[in-house]
Design a protein around this motif. Structure first.
Motif, PDB file in Angstrom:
ATOM      1  N   ASP A   1      -4.233  23.048 -39.873  1.00 44.77           N
ATOM      2  CA  ASP A   1      -4.471  21.661 -40.283  1.00 44.77           C
ATOM      3  C   ASP A   1      -5.775  21.149 -39.676  1.00 44.77           C
TER       4      ASP A   1
ATOM      5  N   ASN B   1      -2.047  14.475 -33.545  1.00 45.86           N
ATOM      6  CA  ASN B   1      -1.208  15.639 -33.818  1.00 45.86           C
ATOM      7  C   ASN B   1      -0.113  15.807 -32.768  1.00 45.86           C
TER       8      ASN B   1
ATOM      9  N   ARG C   1       7.240  17.528 -38.756  1.00 44.19           N
ATOM     10  CA  ARG C   1       6.187  17.912 -39.679  1.00 44.19           C
ATOM     11  C   ARG C   1       6.752  18.058 -41.092  1.00 44.19           C
TER      12      ARG C   1
ATOM     13  N   ARG D   1       5.587  19.960 -44.140  1.00 42.17           N
ATOM     14  CA  ARG D   1       4.638  20.948 -44.638  1.00 42.17           C
ATOM     15  C   ARG D   1       4.276  20.722 -46.097  1.00 42.17           C
TER      16      ARG D   1
ATOM     17  N   THR E   1       1.991  17.792 -46.496  1.00 41.09           N
ATOM     18  CA  THR E   1       0.660  18.128 -45.993  1.00 41.09           C
ATOM     19  C   THR E   1      -0.105  18.961 -47.008  1.00 41.09           C
TER      20      THR E   1
ATOM     21  N   TYR F   1      -1.243  16.780 -49.941  1.00 34.35           N
ATOM     22  CA  TYR F   1      -2.409  15.951 -49.615  1.00 34.35           C
ATOM     23  C   TYR F   1      -3.674  16.801 -49.534  1.00 34.35           C
ATOM     24  N   HIS F   2      -3.591  17.939 -48.874  1.00 37.09           N
ATOM     25  CA  HIS F   2      -4.760  18.797 -48.709  1.00 37.09           C
ATOM     26  C   HIS F   2      -5.251  19.345 -50.049  1.00 37.09           C
TER      27      HIS F   2
ATOM     28  N   HIS G   1      -3.964  10.449 -47.418  1.00 37.40           N
ATOM     29  CA  HIS G   1      -3.468  11.399 -46.414  1.00 37.40           C
ATOM     30  C   HIS G   1      -3.425  10.765 -45.026  1.00 37.40           C
TER      31      HIS G   1
ATOM     32  N   VAL H   1      -0.288   9.630 -42.419  1.00 38.88           N
ATOM     33  CA  VAL H   1      -0.190  10.068 -41.024  1.00 38.88           C
ATOM     34  C   VAL H   1      -0.127   8.860 -40.091  1.00 38.88           C
TER      35      VAL H   1
END
Length: 235
Positions: free
Chosen positions: A150, A181, A187, A189, A192, A195-196, A218, A222
């Motif tokens: 990440d 973090n 978390r 996954r 994530t 978003y990525h 994103h 967070v």
């Protein structure tokens, strides 16, 4: 520099958070223009007297400043402000705001939202391929242990902005990333990766506006999650 017998324009510090206040006072010497990059700081005894602190407190503050790259301590020569101290302003401010979580998160957002828009115009095919590999690493991670992948995703984007003036911000970005973090307890996954992938698609399309939007979505997710955890722990 003028002879060390001349009094510096610093104030004595109070007995709470002493080392942090010493860091602030020494940084203020640069901000105010009393001293400049490359100048030699007064001897420890003189600083201790003017600041009204003990040797351990002063040395703790100097160690923090050295870690941030603001000063260098040379055996038998003394302590000097670094010539390139100007590349670390965000690191200094982050060090002074370690207990202000909302400010740290906002600092990360400010840095990344600016960097991702530049990255959309400058990112190379090679860097896009590296980004894709980090997404795959996150998707295939075991036990949701994907913190390093990440961080690498965001690091690649920062580097791809390819602007020497903002290079000093990249270390600060990683500092804020590590801080945030460390506070994530659960978390997600799949979220994530989602978003990525959206950020990746915007960068691949060389679309700065969409890159900004997807990165904001994103980071705001967070932010809300981390602040929720923080509030729950304070109760």
């Amino acid at each position: 520099m003028e002879e060390s017998s001349k009094k510096l324009g610093v104030q004595s510090v109070h007995r709470s958070t002493l080392s942090k206040q010493v860091v602030e006072q020494i940084v203020q010497l640069l901000v105010s223009g009393q001293m400049k990059a490359g100048d030699k700081l007064p001897p420890e005894m003189e600083l201790m007297e003017e600041l009204g602190v003990s040797r351990p407190v002063l040395r703790e503050a100097l160690s923090a400043l050295e870690t941030l790259g603001v000063i260098t301590r040379k055996t038998r020569e003394g302590t000097f402000f670094n010539n390139k101290v100007g590349t670390h302003p965000f690191s200094v401010m982050l060090a002074l705001a370690t207990d202000n979580l909302p400010a740290i998160i906002e600092a990360r957002m400010a840095l990344e939202l600016g960097l991702v828009t530049m990255a959309a115009e400058k990112i190379t095919d090679e860097q896009l391929e590296k980004l894709r590999k980090t997404i795959d690493a996150i998707a295939n991670s075991e036990d949701n242990d994907y913190g390093e992948a990440d961080k690498e995703f965001h690091h690649i984007i920062a580097l791809s902005a390819n602007n020497p003036i903002v290079e000093g911000m990249i270390d600060s970005l990683l500092i804020t990333h590590n801080k945030v973090n460390s506070l994530i307890q659960v978390r997600e996954r799949e979220r994530t990766v989602e978003y990525h992938k959206a950020i990746y698609a915007a960068l691949e399309a060389r679309d700065p506006q969409d890159a900004f939007l997807q990165m904001y979505k994103h980071l705001d997710f967070v932010r809300q999650k981390v602040l929720q955890y923080s509030s729950a722990n304070d109760e």
